[in-house]
Design a protein around this motif. Structure first.
Motif, PDB file in Angstrom:
ATOM      1  N   ALA A  31       0.809  -1.212   0.000  1.00 37.38           N
ATOM      2  CA  ALA A  31       0.000   0.000   0.000  1.00 37.38           C
ATOM      3  C   ALA A  31       0.848   1.271   0.000  1.00 37.38           C
ATOM      4  N   VAL A  32       1.994   1.243   0.664  1.00 34.39           N
ATOM      5  CA  VAL A  32       2.818   2.451   0.786  1.00 34.39           C
ATOM      6  C   VAL A  32       3.310   2.915  -0.580  1.00 34.39           C
ATOM      7  N   THR A  33       3.953   2.028  -1.322  1.00 33.54           N
ATOM      8  CA  THR A  33       4.461   2.423  -2.638  1.00 33.54           C
ATOM      9  C   THR A  33       3.316   2.638  -3.618  1.00 33.54           C
ATOM     10  N   ALA A  34       2.254   1.835  -3.509  1.00 34.30           N
ATOM     11  CA  ALA A  34       1.120   2.015  -4.418  1.00 34.30           C
ATOM     12  C   ALA A  34       0.533   3.417  -4.285  1.00 34.30           C
ATOM     13  N   ARG A  35       0.387   3.894  -3.069  1.00 34.12           N
ATOM     14  CA  ARG A  35      -0.177   5.231  -2.854  1.00 34.12           C
ATOM     15  C   ARG A  35       0.737   6.305  -3.432  1.00 34.12           C
ATOM     16  N   ILE A  36       2.035   6.147  -3.255  1.00 34.08           N
ATOM     17  CA  ILE A  36       2.985   7.131  -3.782  1.00 34.08           C
ATOM     18  C   ILE A  36       2.916   7.169  -5.311  1.00 34.08           C
ATOM     19  N   ASP A  38       0.496   6.120  -7.263  1.00 29.31           N
ATOM     20  CA  ASP A  38      -0.826   6.573  -7.667  1.00 29.31           C
ATOM     21  C   ASP A  38      -0.896   8.097  -7.638  1.00 29.31           C
ATOM     22  N   GLU A  39      -0.385   8.679  -6.565  1.00 30.73           N
ATOM     23  CA  GLU A  39      -0.393  10.139  -6.443  1.00 30.73           C
ATOM     24  C   GLU A  39       0.536  10.807  -7.456  1.00 30.73           C
ATOM     25  N   ALA A  79      -5.076   0.864  -1.928  1.00 35.53           N
ATOM     26  CA  ALA A  79      -4.401   2.160  -1.838  1.00 35.53           C
ATOM     27  C   ALA A  79      -4.603   3.022  -3.074  1.00 35.53           C
ATOM     28  N   ALA A  80      -4.812   2.396  -4.215  1.00 36.01           N
ATOM     29  CA  ALA A  80      -4.918   3.139  -5.478  1.00 36.01           C
ATOM     30  C   ALA A  80      -6.254   3.863  -5.563  1.00 36.01           C
ATOM     31  N   ARG A  81      -6.209   5.102  -5.952  1.00 35.75           N
ATOM     32  CA  ARG A  81      -7.416   5.885  -6.151  1.00 35.75           C
ATOM     33  C   ARG A  81      -7.669   6.195  -7.622  1.00 35.75           C
TER      34      ARG A  81
END
Length: 270
Positions: A31-36, A38-39, A79-81
């Motif tokens: 989730a940590v890298t996925a969120r980064i 994704d953003e 985590a991905a939006r």
């Protein structure tokens, strides 16, 4: 596409190809890298079976199981939006035929919240692609150097060299597209061959070591970010995150050992 979608969907992939907008993809396993990523605006996140090499310490992707993939995929999809989340079906989970591929794909989609699955093979996997697509699950293909077949291929070697091999690879790409795949990864393929495939198939091509004429590019994130001492020739290091992380860990160790951390600022005094 004239506007960046709020959420990348299947139709946006083809629209990007038609508009000439290059697609971006990175692997992610948590989730940590996925969120980064994704953003940062990455279009597609691939929960790759490369998790075996990068996170689990295996020398190949072959030991990876569906049970390994599901927690990672669930974390990334959660985590991905914006990004379109694709999950690899690992070795042994689809090769025996359409029914096995469908059962594995359904399990992955039901338990992770991902948007699509990916598996390797051209003509030999066309029936599996049809079965999974018919069930309403998007499929991304994978041609060229296919890591799950590395023992047969003789290791990580460029595929599609020579007229005969290039023609066979083109036929595989057409078979994948005709079977219903929404995109196809081309790995370690000569740039002129990838350019030709990109021209003849209606679906987006995503290159990794396959030249600049593909409709998009994908890299394993630890290679892209410089997490190790070595990365493949085709993988540009866009940062040196590994060195920065090592420096931060070293500074932490030093301050704990010499008693300067925690200081008053990082302590509760009452």
């Amino acid at each position: 596409m004239t506007e960046t979608p709020k959420r990348v969907r299947v139709h946006h992939l083809r629209e990007a190809k038609e508009a000439g907008r290059r697609l971006t993809m990175l692997t992610a396993y948590d989730a940590v890298t996925a969120r980064i990523f994704d953003e940062a605006g990455v279009d597609m996140l691939l929960v790759g079976d490369s998790i075996g090499n990068t996170m689990h310490g295996h020398t190949t992707t072959l030991p990876v199981t569906v049970d390994d993939m599901i927690p990672a995929a669930r974390a990334v999809a959660g985590a991905a939006r914006r990004a379109f989340v694709v999950v690899d079906l690992p070795f042994g989970s689809y090769e025996s035929g359409p029914q096995q591929a469908l059962e594995t794909a359904v399990r992955v989609m039901k338990t992770t919240g991902a948007d699509a699955v990916k598996f390797e093979g051209g003509k030999r996997s066309a029936a599996q692609i049809r079965a999974v697509t018919a069930a309403g699950i998007p499929v991304v293909g994978h041609l060229g150097y296919t890591p799950q077949s590395e023992n047969l291929l003789g290791g990580p070697r460029v595929q599609g060299r020579g007229d005969t091999a290039a023609e066979a690879l083109s036929e595989d790409a057409l078979a994948v597209a005709e079977a219903g795949a929404v995109a196809v990864v081309l790995e370690m393929v000569p740039a002129p061959v990838s350019a030709r495939i990109t021209e003849i198939v209606a679906i987006p091509t995503i290159g990794i070591g396959a030249g600049a004429e593909c409709d998009g590019q994908v890299l394993v994130w630890v290679d892209m970010a410089g997490m190790g001492d070595w990365s493949p020739r085709f993988a540009k290091r866009f940062g040196e995150v590994g060195a920065a992380l090592r420096a931060a860990a070293t500074a932490y160790v030093d301050e704990v050992r010499d008693g300067t951390f925690p200081d008053a600022e990082h302590s509760f005094l009452q």
